[in-house]
Design a protein around this motif. Structure first.
Motif, PDB file in Angstrom:
ATOM      1  N   PRO A  53       0.813  -1.224   0.000  1.00 21.50           N
ATOM      2  CA  PRO A  53       0.000   0.000   0.000  1.00 21.50           C
ATOM      3  C   PRO A  53       0.843   1.269   0.000  1.00 21.50           C
ATOM      4  O   PRO A  53       0.396   2.312  -0.485  1.00 21.50           O
ATOM      5  CB  PRO A  53      -0.832  -0.112   1.285  1.00 21.50           C
ATOM      6  N   ALA A  54       2.074   1.205   0.514  1.00 20.82           N
ATOM      7  CA  ALA A  54       2.925   2.389   0.538  1.00 20.82           C
ATOM      8  C   ALA A  54       3.410   2.777  -0.855  1.00 20.82           C
ATOM      9  O   ALA A  54       3.660   3.958  -1.126  1.00 20.82           O
ATOM     10  CB  ALA A  54       4.122   2.157   1.461  1.00 20.82           C
ATOM     11  N   LEU A  55       3.527   1.799  -1.766  1.00 18.72           N
ATOM     12  CA  LEU A  55       4.150   2.061  -3.072  1.00 18.72           C
ATOM     13  C   LEU A  55       3.213   1.845  -4.257  1.00 18.72           C
ATOM     14  O   LEU A  55       3.619   2.074  -5.397  1.00 18.72           O
ATOM     15  CB  LEU A  55       5.386   1.170  -3.245  1.00 18.72           C
ATOM     16  N   ILE A  56       1.975   1.414  -4.025  1.00 19.05           N
ATOM     17  CA  ILE A  56       1.097   1.072  -5.149  1.00 19.05           C
ATOM     18  C   ILE A  56       0.879   2.250  -6.095  1.00 19.05           C
ATOM     19  O   ILE A  56       0.834   2.073  -7.316  1.00 19.05           O
ATOM     20  CB  ILE A  56      -0.260   0.517  -4.639  1.00 19.05           C
ATOM     21  N   ALA A  57       0.780   3.457  -5.560  1.00 20.48           N
ATOM     22  CA  ALA A  57       0.565   4.617  -6.427  1.00 20.48           C
ATOM     23  C   ALA A  57       1.760   4.839  -7.350  1.00 20.48           C
ATOM     24  O   ALA A  57       1.593   5.224  -8.526  1.00 20.48           O
ATOM     25  CB  ALA A  57       0.314   5.866  -5.581  1.00 20.48           C
ATOM     26  N   TYR A  58       2.962   4.593  -6.878  1.00 19.05           N
ATOM     27  CA  TYR A  58       4.173   4.760  -7.694  1.00 19.05           C
ATOM     28  C   TYR A  58       4.244   3.681  -8.763  1.00 19.05           C
ATOM     29  O   TYR A  58       4.655   3.945  -9.896  1.00 19.05           O
ATOM     30  CB  TYR A  58       5.415   4.714  -6.803  1.00 19.05           C
TER      31      TYR A  58
ATOM     32  N   PHE B 234       5.064   3.631   5.463  1.00 19.98           N
ATOM     33  CA  PHE B 234       4.493   4.667   4.604  1.00 19.98           C
ATOM     34  C   PHE B 234       5.427   5.872   4.420  1.00 19.98           C
ATOM     35  O   PHE B 234       5.721   6.252   3.283  1.00 19.98           O
ATOM     36  CB  PHE B 234       3.130   5.102   5.142  1.00 19.98           C
ATOM     37  N   PRO B 235       5.931   6.475   5.499  1.00 24.59           N
ATOM     38  CA  PRO B 235       6.822   7.615   5.272  1.00 24.59           C
ATOM     39  C   PRO B 235       8.152   7.228   4.640  1.00 24.59           C
ATOM     40  O   PRO B 235       8.670   7.961   3.777  1.00 24.59           O
ATOM     41  CB  PRO B 235       7.025   8.196   6.675  1.00 24.59           C
ATOM     42  N   LEU B 236       8.718   6.077   5.024  1.00 23.41           N
ATOM     43  CA  LEU B 236       9.995   5.658   4.444  1.00 23.41           C
ATOM     44  C   LEU B 236       9.841   5.359   2.962  1.00 23.41           C
ATOM     45  O   LEU B 236      10.639   5.828   2.132  1.00 23.41           O
ATOM     46  CB  LEU B 236      10.523   4.419   5.178  1.00 23.41           C
ATOM     47  N   GLY B 237       8.804   4.577   2.621  1.00 23.41           N
ATOM     48  CA  GLY B 237       8.580   4.252   1.213  1.00 23.41           C
ATOM     49  C   GLY B 237       8.322   5.490   0.382  1.00 23.41           C
ATOM     50  O   GLY B 237       8.873   5.649  -0.718  1.00 23.41           O
ATOM     51  N   GLY B 238       7.484   6.401   0.891  1.00 24.46           N
ATOM     52  CA  GLY B 238       7.179   7.623   0.161  1.00 24.46           C
ATOM     53  C   GLY B 238       8.388   8.523  -0.001  1.00 24.46           C
ATOM     54  O   GLY B 238       8.634   9.070  -1.095  1.00 24.46           O
ATOM     55  N   PHE B 239       9.185   8.669   1.056  1.00 28.37           N
ATOM     56  CA  PHE B 239      10.359   9.549   1.001  1.00 28.37           C
ATOM     57  C   PHE B 239      11.384   9.042  -0.012  1.00 28.37           C
ATOM     58  O   PHE B 239      11.868   9.801  -0.866  1.00 28.37           O
ATOM     59  CB  PHE B 239      10.996   9.647   2.384  1.00 28.37           C
ATOM     60  N   VAL B 240      11.704   7.750   0.052  1.00 29.65           N
ATOM     61  CA  VAL B 240      12.710   7.201  -0.856  1.00 29.65           C
ATOM     62  C   VAL B 240      12.192   7.184  -2.293  1.00 29.65           C
ATOM     63  O   VAL B 240      12.927   7.491  -3.242  1.00 29.65           O
ATOM     64  CB  VAL B 240      13.128   5.787  -0.406  1.00 29.65           C
ATOM     65  N   ALA B 241      10.916   6.821  -2.483  1.00 28.19           N
ATOM     66  CA  ALA B 241      10.344   6.787  -3.833  1.00 28.19           C
ATOM     67  C   ALA B 241      10.312   8.174  -4.461  1.00 28.19           C
ATOM     68  O   ALA B 241      10.585   8.332  -5.659  1.00 28.19           O
ATOM     69  CB  ALA B 241       8.937   6.194  -3.790  1.00 28.19           C
ATOM     70  N   GLU B 242       9.995   9.190  -3.675  1.00 29.59           N
ATOM     71  CA  GLU B 242       9.979  10.555  -4.201  1.00 29.59           C
ATOM     72  C   GLU B 242      11.384  11.023  -4.559  1.00 29.59           C
ATOM     73  O   GLU B 242      11.593  11.712  -5.567  1.00 29.59           O
ATOM     74  CB  GLU B 242       9.369  11.503  -3.164  1.00 29.59           C
ATOM     75  N   ALA B 243      12.361  10.647  -3.745  1.00 31.00           N
ATOM     76  CA  ALA B 243      13.723  11.131  -3.960  1.00 31.00           C
ATOM     77  C   ALA B 243      14.485  10.323  -5.014  1.00 31.00           C
ATOM     78  O   ALA B 243      15.244  10.891  -5.807  1.00 31.00           O
ATOM     79  CB  ALA B 243      14.486  11.106  -2.637  1.00 31.00           C
ATOM     80  N   HIS B 244      14.275   8.998  -5.033  1.00 33.37           N
ATOM     81  CA  HIS B 244      15.113   8.147  -5.889  1.00 33.37           C
ATOM     82  C   HIS B 244      14.324   7.153  -6.735  1.00 33.37           C
ATOM     83  O   HIS B 244      14.927   6.376  -7.476  1.00 33.37           O
ATOM     84  CB  HIS B 244      16.114   7.374  -5.021  1.00 33.37           C
TER      85      HIS B 244
ATOM     86  N   LEU C 271      14.328  -1.759  -2.817  1.00 36.22           N
ATOM     87  CA  LEU C 271      15.660  -2.214  -2.416  1.00 36.22           C
ATOM     88  C   LEU C 271      15.972  -1.801  -0.980  1.00 36.22           C
ATOM     89  O   LEU C 271      16.614  -2.546  -0.231  1.00 36.22           O
ATOM     90  CB  LEU C 271      16.720  -1.656  -3.372  1.00 36.22           C
ATOM     91  N   THR C 272      15.514  -0.615  -0.603  1.00 38.03           N
ATOM     92  CA  THR C 272      15.717  -0.154   0.779  1.00 38.03           C
ATOM     93  C   THR C 272      15.015  -1.073   1.762  1.00 38.03           C
ATOM     94  O   THR C 272      15.591  -1.474   2.783  1.00 38.03           O
ATOM     95  CB  THR C 272      15.194   1.282   0.929  1.00 38.03           C
ATOM     96  N   PHE C 273      13.767  -1.426   1.450  1.00 34.98           N
ATOM     97  CA  PHE C 273      13.042  -2.363   2.311  1.00 34.98           C
ATOM     98  C   PHE C 273      13.765  -3.710   2.382  1.00 34.98           C
ATOM     99  O   PHE C 273      13.862  -4.327   3.448  1.00 34.98           O
ATOM    100  CB  PHE C 273      11.610  -2.571   1.807  1.00 34.98           C
ATOM    101  N   ALA C 274      14.267  -4.185   1.233  1.00 35.34           N
ATOM    102  CA  ALA C 274      14.964  -5.467   1.205  1.00 35.34           C
ATOM    103  C   ALA C 274      16.223  -5.444   2.073  1.00 35.34           C
ATOM    104  O   ALA C 274      16.489  -6.384   2.833  1.00 35.34           O
ATOM    105  CB  ALA C 274      15.329  -5.829  -0.239  1.00 35.34           C
ATOM    106  N   VAL C 275      16.986  -4.367   1.968  1.00 33.33           N
ATOM    107  CA  VAL C 275      18.218  -4.249   2.755  1.00 33.33           C
ATOM    108  C   VAL C 275      17.902  -4.226   4.252  1.00 33.33           C
ATOM    109  O   VAL C 275      18.588  -4.859   5.063  1.00 33.33           O
ATOM    110  CB  VAL C 275      19.005  -2.996   2.336  1.00 33.33           C
ATOM    111  N   ILE C 276      16.851  -3.513   4.619  1.00 34.61           N
ATOM    112  CA  ILE C 276      16.466  -3.442   6.038  1.00 34.61           C
ATOM    113  C   ILE C 276      16.103  -4.825   6.561  1.00 34.61           C
ATOM    114  O   ILE C 276      16.499  -5.217   7.671  1.00 34.61           O
ATOM    115  CB  ILE C 276      15.299  -2.460   6.223  1.00 34.61           C
ATOM    116  N   ILE C 277      15.355  -5.595   5.762  1.00 33.52           N
ATOM    117  CA  ILE C 277      14.990  -6.950   6.184  1.00 33.52           C
ATOM    118  C   ILE C 277      16.228  -7.829   6.320  1.00 33.52           C
ATOM    119  O   ILE C 277      16.436  -8.507   7.328  1.00 33.52           O
ATOM    120  CB  ILE C 277      13.997  -7.578   5.183  1.00 33.52           C
TER     121      ILE C 277
END
Length: 405
Positions: free
Chosen positions: A35-40, A156-166, A173-179
């Motif tokens: 849900p954090a990235l579906i719009a992107y 939600f904020p992490l996904g939105g911030f990184v998607a907007e910036a990069h 990939l950020t989520f994957a690295v964190i896991i």
């Protein structure tokens, strides 16, 4: 046989905290990343919401179907391997989402992620804890859900911030690295515990939990709990995806609607905190029954908010806090009513109904909307909550009669 107190002593607070943070991160990276990235994804890939949501729904169905198998593995003493392996593979699959070019690739990866969710989210984690701690598991489960309740707040904020910036590919990939870098070591540390002494005896007679599951399934209380949990998953799963369009139809301002939706998560945590304060005075079964009263109050508030907008705040409070405690009450009540032997298999089988209902909820809500609009859906939710409450109260009554005989 190991006592509950000795098992609790073998499960120190630091390991509970490690599992809590690990659960927060896998929920954020696997479940809430969608849900954090579906719009992107929709904007960049050009696929419809139906295609995208279909992949997510398929993942949830796959998770539900695999849950009983994961529970059997945990009953056999493989809980540590299940949690860590599924988190590793899930993290890799989330990372591979960054490479998708075709919709079939996206769909296939989410199916794999669904399998991994069945082995590293709440149900398997709580099955592992219950197996290790017995009657002392409730406190650990409560503390884990308190922290992991903020997974959406992370995602939600992490996904939105990184998607907007990069871009969204860097976001996954950020989520994957964190896991992989943070959650996996925490799972390894949190599950590094000696096995209960009774494991050897149980493993010789019940190698996969199947006998315990058959025993449980022979009881009406098993099926009543199945209906209870399915109604919880179905009603909450119908409300949340449709909340914003439902409120828009009522003329609620977009900013107000978004605020209401975003506050349900914190109210879940608030409900769990309140439960911790009350758990010494009331049994978990009483708390579970009260949670149904809260969910009934929530849907009445939502219906009433059409005429009295201030009731929207009451809806957020009752829905969030009422549903929030169910992540704790479900495993604890299951153990109290059906026993702790073969708990992984039993809870996995019950999770099949809960997660399957949750996966189908958004589609059912849409079908009800097409027939009679959101007014029909709201009243259907009311009826379904009553069905769940009736099933649970009946299960409580039968369980008391069994103990009395």
């Amino acid at each position: 046989m190991t006592t509950s107190s000795s098992m609790a002593a073998a499960f120190p607070t630091g390991r509970v905290a490690a599992l809590a943070i690990a659960e927060t991160l896998v929920w954020a990276g696997m479940f809430y990343s969608f849900p954090a990235l579906i719009a992107y994804w929709e904007a960049d890939l050009g696929w419809s919401k139906t295609e995208l949501a279909g992949a997510y729904s398929a993942a949830l169905v796959c998770s539900a179907v695999c849950a009983p198998f994961m529970g059997k593995l945990i009953d056999k003493g493989h809980g540590r391997a299940v949690l860590t392996t599924c988190a590793v593979i899930g993290g890799l699959l989330v990372g591979l989402l960054s490479q998708v070019q075709a919709s079939w690739q996206f769909f296939a990866l989410w199916l794999g992620i669904g399998v991994c969710m069945s082995g590293c989210l709440y149900e398997p984690c709580f099955a592992f804890i219950t197996r290790m701690m017995g009657g002392e598991a409730r406190r650990a489960i409560t503390r884990i859900t308190l922290i992991a309740g903020f997974a959406g707040t992370v995602s939600f904020p992490l996904g939105g911030f990184v998607a907007e910036a990069h871009g969204w590919r860097i976001a996954v990939l950020t989520f994957a690295v964190i896991i992989l870098v943070v959650a996996i070591p925490l799972f390894r540390y949190g599950t590094a515990l000696p096995a209960p002494e009774e494991e050897t005896e149980e493993r010789s007679t019940l190698p996969d939990g199947s006998s315990d599951l058959r025993r449980a399934m022979a009881k009406p209380t098993f099926w009543l709990l199945g209906v209870t949990f399915a109604m919880i998953g179905l009603t909450h799963g119908m409300v949340i995806p449709h909340l914003l369009p439902m409120l828009a139809e009522q003329g609620v301002a977009v900013a107000t609607a978004v605020l209401a939706a975003s506050m349900i998560g914190p109210m879940q945590v608030a409900g769990r905190v309140a439960m911790m304060a009350m758990e010494r005075r009331f049994s978990m079964q009483i708390i579970c029954a009260v949670s149904f009263l809260f969910m009934l109050a929530a849907i009445f508030s939502l219906i009433g908010s059409m005429a009295w907008p201030f009731l929207l705040a009451a809806f957020v409070f009752f829905q969030g806090s009422g549903y929030g405690v169910t992540s704790i009450t479900r495993p604890v009540v299951t153990a109290e009513i059906l026993g702790r032997k073969g708990f992984g298999s039993i809870s996995g089988a019950l999770a099949l109904g809960f997660m399957g209902a949750n996966a189908a909820a958004a589609t059912l809500g849409a079908a009800l909307w097409e027939v009679g609009g959101y007014a029909l859906m709201r009243w259907a939710i009311f009826v379904l909550i009553l069905v769940g409450a009736t099933a649970f109260l009946t299960a409580m009554t039968l369980a008391k009669r069994e103990r009395a005989t």
